[in-house]
Design a protein around this motif. Structure first.
Motif, PDB file in Angstrom:
ATOM      1  N   LYS A  11       7.370  70.993  44.498  1.00 11.01           N
ATOM      2  CA  LYS A  11       6.971  70.863  43.136  1.00 11.01           C
ATOM      3  C   LYS A  11       6.226  71.982  42.458  1.00 11.01           C
ATOM      4  O   LYS A  11       5.613  72.877  43.259  1.00 11.01           O
ATOM      5  N   TYR A  51      15.249  62.082  37.424  1.00 13.48           N
ATOM      6  CA  TYR A  51      14.328  60.956  37.588  1.00 13.48           C
ATOM      7  C   TYR A  51      14.824  59.927  36.526  1.00 13.48           C
ATOM      8  O   TYR A  51      13.772  59.074  36.174  1.00 13.48           O
ATOM      9  N   HIS A  54      13.372  56.506  36.572  1.00 11.52           N
ATOM     10  CA  HIS A  54      12.113  56.314  36.156  1.00 11.52           C
ATOM     11  C   HIS A  54      11.859  56.139  34.692  1.00 11.52           C
ATOM     12  O   HIS A  54      10.915  56.116  34.048  1.00 11.52           O
ATOM     13  N   PHE A  59       4.726  56.818  33.269  1.00 15.07           N
ATOM     14  CA  PHE A  59       4.434  57.935  33.482  1.00 15.07           C
ATOM     15  C   PHE A  59       5.592  58.921  33.344  1.00 15.07           C
ATOM     16  O   PHE A  59       5.571  60.055  33.797  1.00 15.07           O
ATOM     17  N   LEU A  63       5.752  62.935  33.870  1.00 15.44           N
ATOM     18  CA  LEU A  63       6.351  63.298  35.181  1.00 15.44           C
ATOM     19  C   LEU A  63       7.379  64.405  34.627  1.00 15.44           C
ATOM     20  O   LEU A  63       7.585  65.538  35.328  1.00 15.44           O
ATOM     21  N   ARG A  87      10.361  62.077  54.656  1.00 15.40           N
ATOM     22  CA  ARG A  87       9.267  61.256  54.086  1.00 15.40           C
ATOM     23  C   ARG A  87       8.001  61.263  54.772  1.00 15.40           C
ATOM     24  O   ARG A  87       6.950  61.123  54.483  1.00 15.40           O
ATOM     25  N   THR A  93       2.971  58.750  48.445  1.00 16.13           N
ATOM     26  CA  THR A  93       3.389  59.271  47.110  1.00 16.13           C
ATOM     27  C   THR A  93       1.743  59.657  46.471  1.00 16.13           C
ATOM     28  O   THR A  93       1.690  60.557  45.953  1.00 16.13           O
ATOM     29  N   ARG A 104       1.293  65.948  51.451  1.00 17.38           N
ATOM     30  CA  ARG A 104       0.659  65.653  50.308  1.00 17.38           C
ATOM     31  C   ARG A 104      -0.922  65.662  50.520  1.00 17.38           C
ATOM     32  O   ARG A 104      -1.552  65.867  49.608  1.00 17.38           O
ATOM     33  N   ILE A 111      -1.847  61.609  42.191  1.00 21.65           N
ATOM     34  CA  ILE A 111      -0.319  61.261  42.116  1.00 21.65           C
ATOM     35  C   ILE A 111       0.709  61.795  41.221  1.00 21.65           C
ATOM     36  O   ILE A 111       2.024  61.785  41.566  1.00 21.65           O
ATOM     37  N   ASP A 112       0.200  62.135  40.047  1.00 19.53           N
ATOM     38  CA  ASP A 112       1.200  62.877  39.227  1.00 19.53           C
ATOM     39  C   ASP A 112       1.706  64.365  39.823  1.00 19.53           C
ATOM     40  O   ASP A 112       2.421  64.818  39.072  1.00 19.53           O
ATOM     41  N   ASN A 114       2.097  65.763  43.086  1.00 20.45           N
ATOM     42  CA  ASN A 114       1.762  65.612  44.513  1.00 20.45           C
ATOM     43  C   ASN A 114       2.788  66.309  45.353  1.00 20.45           C
ATOM     44  O   ASN A 114       3.306  66.001  46.319  1.00 20.45           O
ATOM     45  N   HIS A 117       9.140  66.412  46.615  1.00 23.00           N
ATOM     46  CA  HIS A 117       9.830  65.429  46.606  1.00 23.00           C
ATOM     47  C   HIS A 117      10.818  65.434  47.830  1.00 23.00           C
ATOM     48  O   HIS A 117      10.992  66.337  48.091  1.00 23.00           O
TER      49      HIS A 117
HETATM   50  P1  IDP Z   1       8.057  59.470  45.616  1.00 23.87           P
HETATM   51  O1  IDP Z   1       8.106  60.849  45.145  1.00 23.87           O
HETATM   52  O2  IDP Z   1       7.139  59.319  46.780  1.00 23.87           O
HETATM   53  O3  IDP Z   1       9.468  58.874  46.291  1.00 23.87           O
HETATM   54  P2  IDP Z   1       8.261  57.700  43.312  1.00 23.87           P
HETATM   55  O4  IDP Z   1       7.900  56.276  43.285  1.00 23.87           O
HETATM   56  O5  IDP Z   1       9.718  57.813  43.534  1.00 23.87           O
HETATM   57  O6  IDP Z   1       7.754  58.269  44.568  1.00 23.87           O
HETATM   58  O7  IDP Z   1       7.829  58.444  42.057  1.00 23.87           O
HETATM   59  C1  IDP Z   1       8.461  59.633  41.561  1.00 23.87           C
HETATM   60  C2  IDP Z   1       7.365  60.463  41.422  1.00 23.87           C
HETATM   61  O8  IDP Z   1       6.759  59.942  40.137  1.00 23.87           O
HETATM   62  C3  IDP Z   1       6.277  60.682  42.150  1.00 23.87           C
HETATM   63  O9  IDP Z   1       6.242  61.767  43.219  1.00 23.87           O
HETATM   64  C4  IDP Z   1       4.870  61.032  41.380  1.00 23.87           C
HETATM   65  O10 IDP Z   1       5.019  62.472  40.874  1.00 23.87           O
HETATM   66  C5  IDP Z   1       5.347  60.239  40.012  1.00 23.87           C
HETATM   67  N1  IDP Z   1       4.873  58.822  40.066  1.00 23.87           N
HETATM   68  C6  IDP Z   1       4.941  57.878  40.674  1.00 23.87           C
HETATM   69  N2  IDP Z   1       4.166  56.908  40.629  1.00 23.87           N
HETATM   70  C7  IDP Z   1       3.236  57.521  39.560  1.00 23.87           C
HETATM   71  C8  IDP Z   1       2.219  56.792  38.804  1.00 23.87           C
HETATM   72  O11 IDP Z   1       1.644  55.505  38.920  1.00 23.87           O
HETATM   73  N3  IDP Z   1       1.514  57.625  38.046  1.00 23.87           N
HETATM   74  C9  IDP Z   1       1.807  58.962  37.733  1.00 23.87           C
HETATM   75  N4  IDP Z   1       2.953  59.484  38.329  1.00 23.87           N
HETATM   76  C10 IDP Z   1       3.766  58.550  39.060  1.00 23.87           C
END
Ligand code: IDP
Length: 143
Positions: A11, A51, A54, A59, A63, A87, A93, A104, A111-112, A114, A117
């Motif tokens: 990312k 995405y 989502h 978020f 994102l 993974r 995450t 990570r 978390i935003d 990270n 992917h």
């Molecule tokens: P993952 O990337 O570990 O599979 P997902 O739940 O699929 O996680 O979420 C996709 C992406 O969305 C995450 O990698 C992160 O960048 C962002 N994200 C997920 N949950 C949150 C949150 O609660 N706040 C802000 N960003 C989030």
């Protein structure tokens, strides 16, 4: 165990940290093979499409803004149990919950933003590989 493929993205935050080589090195050291690789600066449409699952989440806007804030690398990793192996290398995450030594934990702060992917299932992997790569862009190893 079956050989499978998974879609990985380094990312914008990790690219900005000049960590592309180190992160790809972790995949290779774990036995995953890069069979396709490109660098691109995602458009808003590309990030929103990737995405899409989502899009109702609070978020989503942040994102998409983050994923379009700078270039990314997109790669297809191949190997035994590649989806889970990737993974495991990535970590949780939220980097605060990520095990020591994971990507990570080592390269992400929040978390935003990270760092990486990785597809979360074989089904997602097939869809995500197809999202970024044409069949002829995949380069299975011949030696
Ligand atoms: P993952 O990337 O570990 O599979 P997902 O739940 O699929 O996680 O979420 C996709 C992406 O969305 C995450 O990698 C992160 O960048 C962002 N994200 C997920 N949950 C949150 C949150 O609660 N706040 C802000 N960003 C989030």
């Amino acid at each position: 165990m079956a050989v499978e493929r998974t879609l990985s993205i380094i990312k914008p935050d990790a690219v900005a940290k000049n960590a592309i080589g180190e992160i790809l090195g972790r995949f290779e050291k774990a036995g995953l093979k890069v069979v396709a690789l490109k660098m691109l600066h995602l458009s808003r449409e590309q990030a929103e499409g990737f995405y899409a699952e989502h899009k109702e989440r609070p978020f989503f806007g942040d994102l998409v803004a983050f994923m379009t804030s700078g270039p990314v690398t997109v790669q297809v990793l191949e190997g035994e149990d590649a989806v889970k192996k990737n993974r495991d290398l990535m970590g949780a995450t939220n980097p605060k919950d990520a095990e020591a030594g994971t990507i990570r934990a080592d390269f992400a702060e929040t978390i935003d933003e990270n760092a990486v992917h990785g597809s979360d299932s074989a089904e997602s992997a097939a869809r995500e590989v197809d999202y970024f790569f044409a069949d002829e862009e995949l380069c299975p190893r011949t030696r």
